[in-house]
Design a protein around this motif. Structure first.
Motif, PDB file in Angstrom:
ATOM      1  N   LEU A 174      43.362  46.953  45.585  1.00  0.00           N
ATOM      2  CA  LEU A 174      42.479  45.919  46.431  1.00  0.00           C
ATOM      3  C   LEU A 174      43.159  44.773  46.909  1.00  0.00           C
ATOM      4  O   LEU A 174      42.553  43.720  47.239  1.00  0.00           O
ATOM      5  CB  LEU A 174      41.533  45.434  45.387  1.00  0.00           C
ATOM      6  CG  LEU A 174      40.396  46.615  45.031  1.00  0.00           C
ATOM      7  CD1 LEU A 174      39.493  46.216  43.572  1.00  0.00           C
ATOM      8  CD2 LEU A 174      39.536  47.130  46.107  1.00  0.00           C
ATOM      9  N   LEU A 209      39.969  40.139  38.000  1.00  0.00           N
ATOM     10  CA  LEU A 209      40.840  40.858  37.556  1.00  0.00           C
ATOM     11  C   LEU A 209      42.165  40.282  36.887  1.00  0.00           C
ATOM     12  O   LEU A 209      42.561  40.527  36.037  1.00  0.00           O
ATOM     13  CB  LEU A 209      41.579  41.832  38.631  1.00  0.00           C
ATOM     14  CG  LEU A 209      40.674  42.843  39.377  1.00  0.00           C
ATOM     15  CD1 LEU A 209      41.487  43.395  40.634  1.00  0.00           C
ATOM     16  CD2 LEU A 209      40.297  43.950  38.398  1.00  0.00           C
ATOM     17  N   ALA A 249      43.749  48.465  39.985  1.00  0.00           N
ATOM     18  CA  ALA A 249      42.775  47.961  41.029  1.00  0.00           C
ATOM     19  C   ALA A 249      43.366  46.758  41.588  1.00  0.00           C
ATOM     20  O   ALA A 249      43.030  46.795  43.021  1.00  0.00           O
ATOM     21  CB  ALA A 249      41.626  47.394  40.003  1.00  0.00           C
ATOM     22  N   ALA A 250      44.221  46.092  41.292  1.00  0.00           N
ATOM     23  CA  ALA A 250      44.968  44.857  41.831  1.00  0.00           C
ATOM     24  C   ALA A 250      45.763  45.366  42.973  1.00  0.00           C
ATOM     25  O   ALA A 250      45.910  44.770  44.052  1.00  0.00           O
ATOM     26  CB  ALA A 250      45.728  44.062  41.050  1.00  0.00           C
ATOM     27  N   ILE A 276      41.547  41.591  48.717  1.00  0.00           N
ATOM     28  CA  ILE A 276      41.511  40.401  48.118  1.00  0.00           C
ATOM     29  C   ILE A 276      41.811  39.349  49.007  1.00  0.00           C
ATOM     30  O   ILE A 276      41.280  38.377  49.223  1.00  0.00           O
ATOM     31  CB  ILE A 276      42.113  40.414  46.650  1.00  0.00           C
ATOM     32  CG1 ILE A 276      41.650  41.423  45.799  1.00  0.00           C
ATOM     33  CG2 ILE A 276      42.461  38.977  46.298  1.00  0.00           C
ATOM     34  CD1 ILE A 276      42.120  41.843  44.564  1.00  0.00           C
ATOM     35  N   SER A 292      29.409  42.050  45.324  1.00  0.00           N
ATOM     36  CA  SER A 292      30.042  41.606  44.376  1.00  0.00           C
ATOM     37  C   SER A 292      31.541  41.419  44.445  1.00  0.00           C
ATOM     38  O   SER A 292      32.434  41.482  43.773  1.00  0.00           O
ATOM     39  CB  SER A 292      29.941  42.906  43.242  1.00  0.00           C
ATOM     40  OG  SER A 292      28.662  43.009  42.875  1.00  0.00           O
ATOM     41  N   LEU A 293      31.842  41.166  45.769  1.00  0.00           N
ATOM     42  CA  LEU A 293      33.405  40.787  46.251  1.00  0.00           C
ATOM     43  C   LEU A 293      33.812  39.632  45.563  1.00  0.00           C
ATOM     44  O   LEU A 293      34.839  39.336  45.294  1.00  0.00           O
ATOM     45  CB  LEU A 293      33.210  40.920  47.654  1.00  0.00           C
ATOM     46  CG  LEU A 293      33.358  42.199  48.393  1.00  0.00           C
ATOM     47  CD1 LEU A 293      33.505  41.874  49.887  1.00  0.00           C
ATOM     48  CD2 LEU A 293      34.582  43.034  47.952  1.00  0.00           C
ATOM     49  N   ASP A 294      32.936  38.685  45.254  1.00  0.00           N
ATOM     50  CA  ASP A 294      33.185  37.310  44.510  1.00  0.00           C
ATOM     51  C   ASP A 294      33.735  37.580  43.362  1.00  0.00           C
ATOM     52  O   ASP A 294      34.485  36.531  42.689  1.00  0.00           O
ATOM     53  CB  ASP A 294      31.783  36.392  44.509  1.00  0.00           C
ATOM     54  CG  ASP A 294      30.843  37.040  43.804  1.00  0.00           C
ATOM     55  OD1 ASP A 294      30.664  38.196  43.604  1.00  0.00           O
ATOM     56  OD2 ASP A 294      29.993  36.160  43.160  1.00  0.00           O
ATOM     57  N   GLU A 295      33.579  38.652  42.763  1.00  0.00           N
ATOM     58  CA  GLU A 295      34.044  38.944  41.309  1.00  0.00           C
ATOM     59  C   GLU A 295      35.500  39.491  41.226  1.00  0.00           C
ATOM     60  O   GLU A 295      36.230  39.558  40.174  1.00  0.00           O
ATOM     61  CB  GLU A 295      33.115  40.075  40.684  1.00  0.00           C
ATOM     62  CG  GLU A 295      31.550  39.956  40.604  1.00  0.00           C
ATOM     63  CD  GLU A 295      31.151  38.859  39.766  1.00  0.00           C
ATOM     64  OE1 GLU A 295      31.880  38.338  38.998  1.00  0.00           O
ATOM     65  OE2 GLU A 295      29.981  38.305  39.944  1.00  0.00           O
ATOM     66  N   LEU A 296      35.844  39.741  42.653  1.00  0.00           N
ATOM     67  CA  LEU A 296      37.249  40.450  42.400  1.00  0.00           C
ATOM     68  C   LEU A 296      38.446  39.450  41.678  1.00  0.00           C
ATOM     69  O   LEU A 296      39.255  40.090  41.095  1.00  0.00           O
ATOM     70  CB  LEU A 296      37.791  40.890  43.992  1.00  0.00           C
ATOM     71  CG  LEU A 296      37.100  41.966  44.469  1.00  0.00           C
ATOM     72  CD1 LEU A 296      37.462  42.366  45.871  1.00  0.00           C
ATOM     73  CD2 LEU A 296      37.564  43.158  43.777  1.00  0.00           C
ATOM     74  N   LYS A 305      36.533  33.216  40.322  1.00  0.00           N
ATOM     75  CA  LYS A 305      35.582  33.719  41.282  1.00  0.00           C
ATOM     76  C   LYS A 305      36.101  33.347  42.682  1.00  0.00           C
ATOM     77  O   LYS A 305      36.380  32.310  42.997  1.00  0.00           O
ATOM     78  CB  LYS A 305      34.190  33.910  41.002  1.00  0.00           C
ATOM     79  CG  LYS A 305      33.593  33.968  39.798  1.00  0.00           C
ATOM     80  CD  LYS A 305      32.263  33.890  39.687  1.00  0.00           C
ATOM     81  CE  LYS A 305      31.279  35.000  40.170  1.00  0.00           C
ATOM     82  NZ  LYS A 305      29.866  35.021  39.704  1.00  0.00           N
TER      83      LYS A 305
END
Length: 186
Positions: A17, A95, A13-14, A21, A88-92, A54
């Motif tokens: 994304l 990771l 995911a990192a 990010i 929910s982009l604030d949650e990225l 966050k």
């Protein structure tokens, strides 16, 4: 097996994304004063406090309480804060917490350090033994709309039902909920 799955998925995911990010971090910095990340003191496994990142969706002078406890949460949002939360982009950045082992992809959402009622109920029910998650059974069954006793009941159900297949089901349902922007406060 769960930890290995978390590591592999977080690394994948990192990598996938990385550009989004960086773009979100830049957007946060360009639209409001302060850092791109907000490091929140959260309660982890065995009620140990850890720092969870966050993307900052609220102004830097916002009181450190759960959003639902603010008199007028919308007044504290940055210009892109509502979008970050709804998408929910604030949650990225979480990771990172998964990579270092403070969190898992699936588990009860980590409580704020000052949510004494939630922490006490989770401890009483044994939920504090679990590694907190980016998503969980409570998140796909109400997210921000749940009262604390309902949230803990769902966390307790997860504790009893946890398995790799159940985690995969929760991840799938989370993706569906996030795409639908279902159950998100501001």
């Amino acid at each position: 097996m769960k930890r290995a799955f978390d590591l592999l998925l977080a690394l994948f995911a990192a990598a996938v994304l990385a550009l989004p990010i960086l773009l979100v971090a830049l957007a946060v910095r360009l639209t409001s004063p302060g850092p791109a990340l907000y490091w929140s003191d959260r309660v982890g496994r065995h009620n140990r406090i850890f720092r969870m990142p966050k993307f900052r969706s609220m102004r830097i002078d916002t009181p450190a309480v759960a959003t639902h406890l603010l008199d007028n949460p919308a007044q504290w949002l940055t210009p892109i804060g509502s979008f970050l939360r709804k998408s929910s982009l604030d949650e990225l950045p979480q990771l990172w917490s998964i990579l270092v082992g403070d969190m898992s992809f699936v588990g009860p959402r980590p409580a704020l350090f000052n949510q004494d009622d939630l922490i006490a109920l989770r401890t009483e029910r044994g939920v504090h033994e679990l590694v907190p998650g980016l998503t969980g059974w409570a998140q796909i069954n109400g997210r921000d709309e749940l009262l604390i006793p309902q949230k803990v009941a769902l966390d307790t159900e997860y504790l009893a039902r946890r398995s790799f297949l159940f985690d995969l089901k929760i991840l799938w349902l989370t993706a569906v909920k996030v795409l639908a922007r279902d159950g998100v406060f501001h």
